[in-house]
Scaffold this motif. Structure first.
Motif, PDB file in Angstrom:
ATOM      1  N   TYR A  62       0.637  -1.382   0.117  1.00  0.00           N
ATOM      2  CA  TYR A  62       0.198  -0.036  -0.100  1.00  0.00           C
ATOM      3  C   TYR A  62       0.908   1.397  -0.078  1.00  0.00           C
ATOM      4  O   TYR A  62       0.875   2.323  -0.502  1.00  0.00           O
ATOM      5  N   THR A  63       2.010   1.005   0.602  1.00  0.00           N
ATOM      6  CA  THR A  63       2.859   2.307   0.361  1.00  0.00           C
ATOM      7  C   THR A  63       3.794   2.758  -0.834  1.00  0.00           C
ATOM      8  O   THR A  63       3.504   3.423  -1.336  1.00  0.00           O
ATOM      9  N   GLN A  66       0.857   4.417  -2.821  1.00  0.00           N
ATOM     10  CA  GLN A  66       0.035   5.903  -2.552  1.00  0.00           C
ATOM     11  C   GLN A  66       1.841   6.609  -3.582  1.00  0.00           C
ATOM     12  O   GLN A  66       2.115   8.373  -3.910  1.00  0.00           O
ATOM     13  N   LEU A  79      -6.263   1.184  -2.989  1.00  0.00           N
ATOM     14  CA  LEU A  79      -6.278   3.586  -3.402  1.00  0.00           C
ATOM     15  C   LEU A  79      -7.767   4.002  -3.098  1.00  0.00           C
ATOM     16  O   LEU A  79      -7.811   5.034  -2.365  1.00  0.00           O
ATOM     17  N   ARG A 109      -2.641   8.813 -11.515  1.00  0.00           N
ATOM     18  CA  ARG A 109      -2.417   9.500 -10.251  1.00  0.00           C
ATOM     19  C   ARG A 109      -3.428  10.902 -10.356  1.00  0.00           C
ATOM     20  O   ARG A 109      -3.988  10.489  -9.376  1.00  0.00           O
TER      21      ARG A 109
END
Length: 117
Positions: A62-63, A66, A79, A109
């Motif tokens: 997950y990191t 981002q 996300l 993004r």
């Protein structure tokens, strides 16, 4: 220099009342402070283990998601916290813009940030 301050407080760990001699005292005794410290460390380990298990089950860090500029469909779903079908509906309505590279669909993004903000 000694202080004559006496402040009635409640211990964070055992919820017993005590008289504190400083304004920053949180625990009634050294023993309560030790127990609270150990409990916090146990909780940190549990959270860390849960995050690792989640990353293993999902298969995506997950990191890392981002920080990426372009996301796969799976990463975009994670996300945003939505299902694949919901994401595809947003793509079909052109709420989220995508790019096709070969047979892969990639989500920018920037389009997700525009959706949220």
């Amino acid at each position: 220099m000694s202080s004559n301050i006496t402040i009635p407080k409640i211990c964070i760990h055992c919820n017993n009342g005590f008289i504190a001699k400083t304004t920053v005292t949180k625990f009634c005794s050294h023993k309560c402070a030790q127990k609270a410290y150990k409990q916090n460390k146990r909780n940190e380990k549990v959270v860390k283990t849960q995050e690792q298990e989640y990353n293993k089950s999902v298969g995506v860090d997950y990191t890392a998601i981002q920080t990426k500029e372009f996301l796969s469909i799976k990463e975009a779903c994670l996300l945003l916290g939505i299902s694949r079908m919901t994401l595809y509906r947003h793509i079909k309505r052109r709420v989220i813009k995508t790019t096709v590279l070969g047979s892969r669909v990639i989500v920018q993004r920037k389009s997700i940030n525009n959706l949220i903000y």
